[in-house]
Design an enzyme around this catalytic site. Sequence first.
Site, PDB file in Angstrom:
ATOM      1  N   GLU A  48       0.882  -1.167   0.000  1.00 22.95           N
ATOM      2  CA  GLU A  48       0.000   0.000   0.000  1.00 22.95           C
ATOM      3  C   GLU A  48       0.923   1.222   0.000  1.00 22.95           C
ATOM      4  O   GLU A  48       1.804   1.326   0.869  1.00 22.95           O
ATOM      5  CB  GLU A  48      -0.875   0.005   1.251  1.00 22.95           C
ATOM      6  CG  GLU A  48      -1.873   1.139   1.249  1.00 22.95           C
ATOM      7  CD  GLU A  48      -2.713   1.215   2.525  1.00 22.95           C
ATOM      8  OE1 GLU A  48      -3.358   2.247   2.708  1.00 22.95           O
ATOM      9  OE2 GLU A  48      -2.695   0.264   3.321  1.00 22.95           O
ATOM     10  N   ARG A 273       5.033 -12.547   9.794  1.00 28.47           N
ATOM     11  CA  ARG A 273       5.634 -11.208   9.630  1.00 28.47           C
ATOM     12  C   ARG A 273       7.015 -11.210  10.262  1.00 28.47           C
ATOM     13  O   ARG A 273       7.227 -11.864  11.282  1.00 28.47           O
ATOM     14  CB  ARG A 273       4.830 -10.177  10.427  1.00 28.47           C
ATOM     15  CG  ARG A 273       3.608  -9.655   9.783  1.00 28.47           C
ATOM     16  CD  ARG A 273       3.012  -8.611  10.712  1.00 28.47           C
ATOM     17  NE  ARG A 273       3.443  -7.276  10.329  1.00 28.47           N
ATOM     18  CZ  ARG A 273       2.872  -6.598   9.339  1.00 28.47           C
ATOM     19  NH1 ARG A 273       1.878  -7.097   8.667  1.00 28.47           N
ATOM     20  NH2 ARG A 273       3.281  -5.386   9.043  1.00 28.47           N
ATOM     21  N   LYS A 283       4.584   0.993   9.005  1.00 25.29           N
ATOM     22  CA  LYS A 283       4.683   2.255   8.264  1.00 25.29           C
ATOM     23  C   LYS A 283       4.017   3.396   9.028  1.00 25.29           C
ATOM     24  O   LYS A 283       4.492   4.518   9.028  1.00 25.29           O
ATOM     25  CB  LYS A 283       4.027   2.095   6.890  1.00 25.29           C
ATOM     26  CG  LYS A 283       4.917   1.393   5.887  1.00 25.29           C
ATOM     27  CD  LYS A 283       4.232   1.281   4.549  1.00 25.29           C
ATOM     28  CE  LYS A 283       3.242   0.142   4.581  1.00 25.29           C
ATOM     29  NZ  LYS A 283       2.510  -0.075   3.335  1.00 25.29           N
TER      30      LYS A 283
HETATM   31  P1  ATP Z   1       2.779  -1.856   7.726  1.00 18.35           P
HETATM   32  O1  ATP Z   1       2.049  -2.294   8.951  1.00 18.35           O
HETATM   33  O2  ATP Z   1       4.225  -1.616   7.928  1.00 18.35           O
HETATM   34  O3  ATP Z   1       2.114  -0.723   7.014  1.00 18.35           O
HETATM   35  P2  ATP Z   1       1.502  -3.540   5.868  1.00 18.35           P
HETATM   36  O4  ATP Z   1       1.363  -5.013   5.957  1.00 18.35           O
HETATM   37  O5  ATP Z   1       0.295  -2.721   6.118  1.00 18.35           O
HETATM   38  O6  ATP Z   1       2.702  -3.119   6.765  1.00 18.35           O
HETATM   39  P3  ATP Z   1       1.632  -3.405   3.042  1.00 18.35           P
HETATM   40  O7  ATP Z   1       2.049  -2.272   2.226  1.00 18.35           O
HETATM   41  O8  ATP Z   1       0.203  -3.784   3.023  1.00 18.35           O
HETATM   42  O9  ATP Z   1       2.111  -3.110   4.500  1.00 18.35           O
HETATM   43  O10 ATP Z   1       2.544  -4.668   2.753  1.00 18.35           O
HETATM   44  C1  ATP Z   1       2.890  -5.152   1.499  1.00 18.35           C
HETATM   45  C2  ATP Z   1       3.305  -6.590   1.649  1.00 18.35           C
HETATM   46  O11 ATP Z   1       4.388  -6.706   2.558  1.00 18.35           O
HETATM   47  C3  ATP Z   1       2.159  -7.405   2.224  1.00 18.35           C
HETATM   48  O12 ATP Z   1       2.039  -8.601   1.489  1.00 18.35           O
HETATM   49  C4  ATP Z   1       2.569  -7.651   3.646  1.00 18.35           C
HETATM   50  O13 ATP Z   1       2.052  -8.854   4.104  1.00 18.35           O
HETATM   51  C5  ATP Z   1       4.090  -7.640   3.560  1.00 18.35           C
HETATM   52  N1  ATP Z   1       4.680  -7.221   4.834  1.00 18.35           N
HETATM   53  C6  ATP Z   1       4.467  -6.067   5.491  1.00 18.35           C
HETATM   54  N2  ATP Z   1       5.137  -6.045   6.663  1.00 18.35           N
HETATM   55  C7  ATP Z   1       5.801  -7.215   6.739  1.00 18.35           C
HETATM   56  C8  ATP Z   1       6.667  -7.808   7.703  1.00 18.35           C
HETATM   57  N3  ATP Z   1       6.996  -7.181   8.837  1.00 18.35           N
HETATM   58  N4  ATP Z   1       7.178  -9.026   7.444  1.00 18.35           N
HETATM   59  C9  ATP Z   1       6.861  -9.673   6.304  1.00 18.35           C
HETATM   60  N5  ATP Z   1       6.057  -9.180   5.356  1.00 18.35           N
HETATM   61  C10 ATP Z   1       5.516  -7.966   5.556  1.00 18.35           C
HETATM   62 MG    MG Z   2      -1.332  -1.984   5.523  1.00  9.63          MG
END
Ligand code: ATP
Ligand code: MG
Length: 569
Positions: A48, A273, A283
């Site tokens: 995202e 994760r 983020k």
């Molecule tokens: P954040 O909480 O940091 O915003 P998010 O999961 O909301 O993380 P996205 O932009 O939706 O962020 O993530 C893109 C991809 O990266 C998704 O498939 C998510 O599952 C993966 N991802 C995000 N954070 C992690 C993590 N800490 N470890 C492994 N994969 C991750």
């Molecule tokens: Mg997210």
Amino acid sequence: MASELPNLTVSAPESEAVRPSNFIRDIIIQDIQDGKNGGRVHTRFPPEPNGYLHIGHAKSICLNFGLAKEFAGKCNLRFDDTNPSKEETEYVDSIIEDVRWLGFDWEDRMFYASDYFGQLYKWAVQLIEQGQAYVCDLTAEQIRESRGTTTEPGKESPFRNRTVKENLELFERMRAGEFPDGARTLRTKIDMASPNFNMRDPILYRILHAEHHRTGNAWCIYPMYDFAHGESDSIEGITHSICTLEFEDHRPLYDWYVENLGIHHPQQIEFDRLNLTNTMLSKRKLLQLVQQGCVSGWDDPRMPTLSGLRRRGYSPEAIRQFCGTIGLSKTNGVIEYALLEHCLREDLNKRAARVMAVLDPLKVVIDNYPADLVEEMEAENNPADPAMGNRKVPFSKVLYIERDDFREDPPKQFFRLSPGREVRLRYGYLVTCTSVVKDEAGEIVEVHCTYDPATRGGNTPDGRKVKSTIHWVSAAHALDFEARLYESLFVASAEDDLELNPKSLEVRPTAKIEPSVQGVKSGGYYQFERVGYFCVDKDATAEKPVFNRTVGLRDSFAKVMKGSAPAVK
Ligand code: ATP
Ligand code: MG
């Protein structure tokens, strides 16, 4: 036979090519054998664009792109940009840069969920026509209140049984902008008594009069992530939709959508994760640090973002190695930050050019060395890689050494320079301290030595031993530079929470470095001998070089794992 058992002791990571398998890889191998999806492997990385990528995302990137590469498949880059109020093109650009830097290529397959808004709208209409979606007039608050609890079913909305015709009309009017934000939603008609909350008539569309970074003002209704995500995977023909564990409970909903729409069904597989000790990987929280000015920006070298790690001097190879080493699991855990640093050191040791630099200079005068003599000493650029060649380092009468490498009154285990003691100057000569000069405050400002001309290059023809070798720079030739030393941005607080570490940045403004680095403006990997790995910071100018300390030399992780002392001189 015992000799055939796999080696289960944790040791230095393997080369990138030879890695142990993991359960997702095993599923893919099985699917290929079974001819599922015609043997195709198609994954995607779906960020995202609401912030910069962090090291947790690297795990997902390496996994998705890595599997596609291994099985001659494809991996798309897709921006999940369904939330217009939080997303910006700055984030899109940074994500593109970071994935490329990590070494992955999506070829011509860069997509946006917003490309699919038209199709998603049609599918929402299809669900209404099938009697599986309805326009609900409850407020967000009322919907939340009627969701029920883990022990009690939710309450059905009084608008649940609107006719198809009425729903189609209202949804069209939502789209036409007739209603204010939050006045109505489009909800899926599934089961308010489902034990899975995600199935209790989840929202498909909401009204939001907001400009979108790509579609502008074309839409004032936006699909929810849960609707857009699975359908985007389906549109792109994704075979293995790999995501993190928190989406496990959403899988039945994603399955429900593709089955009821009668479209391609990607297989969702969840993994853990990445969490790192003393590190924040979210983020949203990282954005707060940027907004509150706790750091200089998303690429502050203390940030766990990929841009921060890059600026800090991490190599993409080290990050990929780390992601391969940690493996995958079905339960969330916490990885030691020291393991990331271990992978970094293993890589930088091979890659980094050695130079001599002094962070806290103390002047040394060699009384018996001719005042007008300058010798070019031969120094190895990387003892671990002879192909990196040699360089010349100027040696002269007045040098700087590290203040720490001298003690007027040395403790027992201190073998470096002190009055009467002989030490080796790396690539230089053996010198013996004869006296010190102090200022009025009693601080040592100069150390006087004599050198032995027979020990050029640091050799001892008579075989005599010295206990210590220290680094130095020639005062007349050294460049002034600023060294930035970092520690963890966070420390654990008493409540087991994280709090900002007040000592996370230390600036050494009067450091000195050998002249071979003259003119380097950015990039490059260096090892300052005996001090640590460093890289040139983007703040560096021709007049004032600035170096970041990437990581120190001492590898606590290797020490723990191998039960032996780290190889540091
Ligand atoms: P954040 O909480 O940091 O915003 P998010 O999961 O909301 O993380 P996205 O932009 O939706 O962020 O993530 C893109 C991809 O990266 C998704 O498939 C998510 O599952 C993966 N991802 C995000 N954070 C992690 C993590 N800490 N470890 C492994 N994969 C991750
Ligand atoms: Mg997210």
